[in-house]
Scaffold this motif. Structure first.
Motif, mmCIF file in Angstrom:
data_model
loop_
_atom_site.group_PDB
_atom_site.id
_atom_site.type_symbol
_atom_site.label_atom_id
_atom_site.label_comp_id
_atom_site.label_asym_id
_atom_site.label_seq_id
_atom_site.Cartn_x
_atom_site.Cartn_y
_atom_site.Cartn_z
ATOM 1 N N ARG A 150 42.908 21.935 24.666
ATOM 2 C CA ARG A 150 41.744 22.833 24.555
ATOM 3 C C ARG A 150 41.576 23.703 25.805
ATOM 4 N NH1 ARG A 150 38.074 20.929 20.742
ATOM 5 N NH2 ARG A 150 39.271 20.108 18.981
ATOM 6 N N GLY A 151 42.398 23.461 26.843
ATOM 7 C CA GLY A 151 42.260 24.238 28.074
ATOM 8 C C GLY A 151 42.496 25.714 27.835
ATOM 9 N N ALA A 152 43.425 26.024 26.952
ATOM 10 C CA ALA A 152 43.717 27.430 26.671
ATOM 11 C C ALA A 152 42.498 28.123 26.065
ATOM 12 C CB ALA A 152 44.916 27.538 25.735
ATOM 13 N N GLU A 153 41.717 27.407 25.267
ATOM 14 C CA GLU A 153 40.523 28.007 24.650
ATOM 15 C C GLU A 153 39.511 28.391 25.719
ATOM 16 O OE1 GLU A 153 38.913 25.536 21.593
ATOM 17 O OE2 GLU A 153 40.885 25.003 20.803
ATOM 18 N N LEU A 154 39.318 27.495 26.711
ATOM 19 C CA LEU A 154 38.396 27.817 27.801
ATOM 20 C C LEU A 154 38.924 28.990 28.616
ATOM 21 C CD1 LEU A 154 35.938 27.215 29.568
ATOM 22 C CD2 LEU A 154 37.307 25.504 30.783
ATOM 23 N N ARG A 155 40.219 28.986 28.869
ATOM 24 C CA ARG A 155 40.801 30.085 29.650
ATOM 25 C C ARG A 155 40.632 31.418 28.930
ATOM 26 N NH1 ARG A 155 46.168 31.221 29.415
ATOM 27 N NH2 ARG A 155 46.614 29.104 28.730
ATOM 28 N N HIS A 156 40.898 31.425 27.638
ATOM 29 C CA HIS A 156 40.749 32.672 26.885
ATOM 30 C C HIS A 156 39.292 33.126 26.861
ATOM 31 C CE1 HIS A 156 44.863 32.487 25.965
ATOM 32 N NE2 HIS A 156 44.810 31.632 24.959
ATOM 33 N N ALA A 157 38.359 32.162 26.786
ATOM 34 C CA ALA A 157 36.938 32.523 26.789
ATOM 35 C C ALA A 157 36.557 33.183 28.114
ATOM 36 C CB ALA A 157 36.081 31.274 26.547
ATOM 37 N N LEU A 158 37.074 32.615 29.219
ATOM 38 C CA LEU A 158 36.743 33.175 30.527
ATOM 39 C C LEU A 158 37.455 34.498 30.781
ATOM 40 C CD1 LEU A 158 36.693 30.003 32.810
ATOM 41 C CD2 LEU A 158 34.774 31.412 32.086
ATOM 42 N N GLU A 159 38.622 34.678 30.169
ATOM 43 C CA GLU A 159 39.345 35.936 30.369
ATOM 44 C C GLU A 159 38.561 37.125 29.820
ATOM 45 O OE1 GLU A 159 43.970 34.319 30.477
ATOM 46 O OE2 GLU A 159 43.125 35.119 28.614
ATOM 47 N N ARG A 160 37.639 36.861 28.886
ATOM 48 C CA ARG A 160 36.800 37.956 28.384
ATOM 49 C C ARG A 160 35.902 38.491 29.490
ATOM 50 N NH1 ARG A 160 35.539 34.564 23.892
ATOM 51 N NH2 ARG A 160 33.367 34.512 24.528
ATOM 52 N N ALA A 161 35.595 37.615 30.458
ATOM 53 C CA ALA A 161 34.740 38.038 31.573
ATOM 54 C C ALA A 161 35.555 38.498 32.764
ATOM 55 C CB ALA A 161 33.830 36.880 31.995
ATOM 56 N N ALA A 162 36.896 38.424 32.649
ATOM 57 C CA ALA A 162 37.731 38.693 33.819
ATOM 58 C C ALA A 162 37.596 40.131 34.295
ATOM 59 C CB ALA A 162 39.190 38.373 33.490
ATOM 60 N N ALA A 163 37.604 41.088 33.349
ATOM 61 C CA ALA A 163 37.579 42.503 33.756
ATOM 62 C C ALA A 163 36.350 42.841 34.600
ATOM 63 C CB ALA A 163 37.676 43.398 32.523
ATOM 64 N N PRO A 164 35.121 42.550 34.141
ATOM 65 C CA PRO A 164 33.963 42.860 35.001
ATOM 66 C C PRO A 164 33.947 42.057 36.297
ATOM 67 C CG PRO A 164 33.281 41.669 33.020
ATOM 68 C CD PRO A 164 34.697 42.078 32.819
ATOM 69 N N VAL A 165 34.500 40.829 36.258
ATOM 70 C CA VAL A 165 34.555 40.027 37.492
ATOM 71 C C VAL A 165 35.431 40.714 38.534
ATOM 72 C CG1 VAL A 165 35.470 37.891 38.486
ATOM 73 C CG2 VAL A 165 34.041 37.805 36.451
ATOM 74 N N PHE A 166 36.587 41.229 38.087
ATOM 75 C CA PHE A 166 37.477 41.922 39.018
ATOM 76 C C PHE A 166 36.829 43.206 39.549
ATOM 77 C CE2 PHE A 166 41.032 39.738 36.563
ATOM 78 C CZ PHE A 166 41.155 38.742 37.522
ATOM 79 N N VAL A 167 36.106 43.915 38.687
ATOM 80 C CA VAL A 167 35.410 45.129 39.145
ATOM 81 C C VAL A 167 34.442 44.770 40.264
ATOM 82 C CG1 VAL A 167 33.828 46.976 38.516
ATOM 83 C CG2 VAL A 167 35.605 46.273 36.919
#
Length: 427
Positions: free
Chosen positions: A294-311
């Motif tokens: 299930r780790g991949a599911e959490l990672r994919h969920a957080l990747e949705r927030a990755a773009a604004p986090v990097f900004v």
């Protein structure tokens, strides 16, 4: 053109806000934060068609709107936004750790360790040597005994060997590259991040013995070093085990859960005096590999927030760069940057040959190791805290060097991925 119009409209609106309210009256931090995000995002989109990574645009926007530029985002506002920056670092570290899978470590771990060890030794030695050679140009080292010059040169080199997990993750997320060069670069950066904590702590302890700071007995703080590294691994493993249990038995609302994990991890690391980046790296790794798939599911969920986090992260990082501090030091910074790059390049070539890798991998992967960001800045600040006078001058030199590496590093990494044919369409 649309992004440029948006950027000009934002600039006009903020200019109007300052004129109507008066700069001295202050502008709400939340408004400035929102302006910085929108401005940075627009600049990132503007530079992308030019083949420049968007994170360079975010950095440029930070410089433009921060204290060195227009001054919309002032130093007090940056201080208030430190918590946001720390959350971004925690999220980036967790995502980086979650990218490492046990099967990949078994397949590539030995080669990564060989490249890290050779690159670390060569870069550290070459940067130390060039600093000793240039000591006559540095006021705080020019008249110092050779032992002190070597001690401060080694401290400088211990920070210079640091890479940037944040830049690596941002570029891999932006380009969606996932080939051998991308994976080996990520592996080297993450392993080096663990190694530099140990290296820096040992070098700082040696420097204390050679050049005792005022009010310091020069003792070697081995216990603090052991706790900072070992404690980070222990705390990260416990946190990761808790996350893995949640994924196995509950596994709901993963996006919100992931944000809470990053917040909790950063705060626990601060309270327990362990290294935040390493703690969240370990937590991400354990969660990914012990989460029952299930780790991949959490990672994919957080990747949705990755773009604004990097900004957010890179815009705030850019706002802390002051180009005016770089120019007076260019006669020292330029040789140091070039020698550091040569050390990284030669270390990767020799390490890759030792590991019997396809030569094309180290020939491209070294380009992903030039960037520096938050960890290096934090270590530079530690040096200034231990040696308030000479360390402050050393910190200024380090920040000037980091500013150059932080700007050209992402461009080089993208070029390396392009030459390796690992850029995806639109990346």
């Amino acid at each position: 053109m649309r992004r440029l119009v948006i950027l000009l409209v934002l600039y006009a609106v903020m200019g109007g806000v300052f004129v109507l309210g008066g700069i001295e009256a202050g502008t709400p931090t939340l408004m400035l934060f929102g302006f910085l995000i929108l401005g940075a995002y627009s600049v990132g989109e503007l530079v992308k068609p030019l083949g420049i990574p968007k994170i360079v645009g975010y950095l440029v926007a930070g410089v433009l709107f921060g204290p060195p530029g227009l001054g919309y985002v002032s130093k007090p506002v940056l201080a208030e936004l430190n918590a946001v920056s720390n959350l971004a670092i925690a999220l980036i570290a967790f995502l980086a750790g979650a990218e490492l899978q046990m099967s990949e470590i078994k397949a590539r771990g030995a080669a990564i360790m060989k490249m890290v060890s050779v690159e670390l030794v060569l870069t550290f030695a070459s940067v130390t040597a060039v600093m000793v050679a240039l000591r006559g140009l540095l006021p705080f080292m020019a008249q110092a005994p050779m032992s002190e010059a070597i001690a401060f040169s080694m401290l400088f080199a211990a920070v210079a060997v640091v890479h940037s997990p944040a830049v690596t993750m941002a570029l891999l997320t932006e380009t969606r590259a996932n080939g051998p060069v991308a994976r080996y670069t990520l592996g080297v950066v993450l392993v080096m991040d663990v190694a530099v904590v140990l290296i820096f702590s040992l070098v700082l302890a040696a420097a204390r013995s050679l050049v005792p700071p005022a009010g310091d007995d020069g003792g070697v703080q081995i216990g603090a070093v052991v706790w900072e590294i070992g404690g980070s691994v222990i705390v990260g493993a416990v946190l990761g085990a808790g996350i893995a249990a949640y994924l196995r038995f509950i596994s709901r609302e993963l996006f919100i859960f992931g944000l809470l994990v990053a917040l909790l991890g950063a705060e626990v690391a601060r309270i327990l005096h362990v290294e935040t980046l390493l703690t969240l790296l370990v937590a991400g790794f354990v969660a990914e590999n012990a989460g029952g798939g299930r780790g991949a599911e959490l990672r994919h969920a957080l990747e949705r927030a990755a773009a604004p986090v990097f900004v957010v992260f890179f815009a705030l990082s850019g706002a802390k760069i002051d180009p005016r501090t770089v120019l007076p030091l260019w006669t020292i910074v330029v040789p140091v940057v070039l020698v550091r790059m040569a050390g990284i390049w030669s270390g990767m070539q020799l390490g890759g040959r030792w590991a019997r890798l396809d030569p094309s991998i180290p020939q491209r992967a070294w380009m992903g190791l030039v960037s520096q960001a938050g960890v290096a800045i934090g270590l530079a600040t530690v040096v200034a805290d231990v040696y308030p006078e000479r360390g402050g001058q050393l910190r200024a030199l380090l920040l000037a060097t980091i500013a150059i590496n932080e700007t050209i590093g992402p461009i080089l990494f993208r070029l390396g991925l392009k030459r390796a044919g690992e850029l995806t369409e639109g990346g």
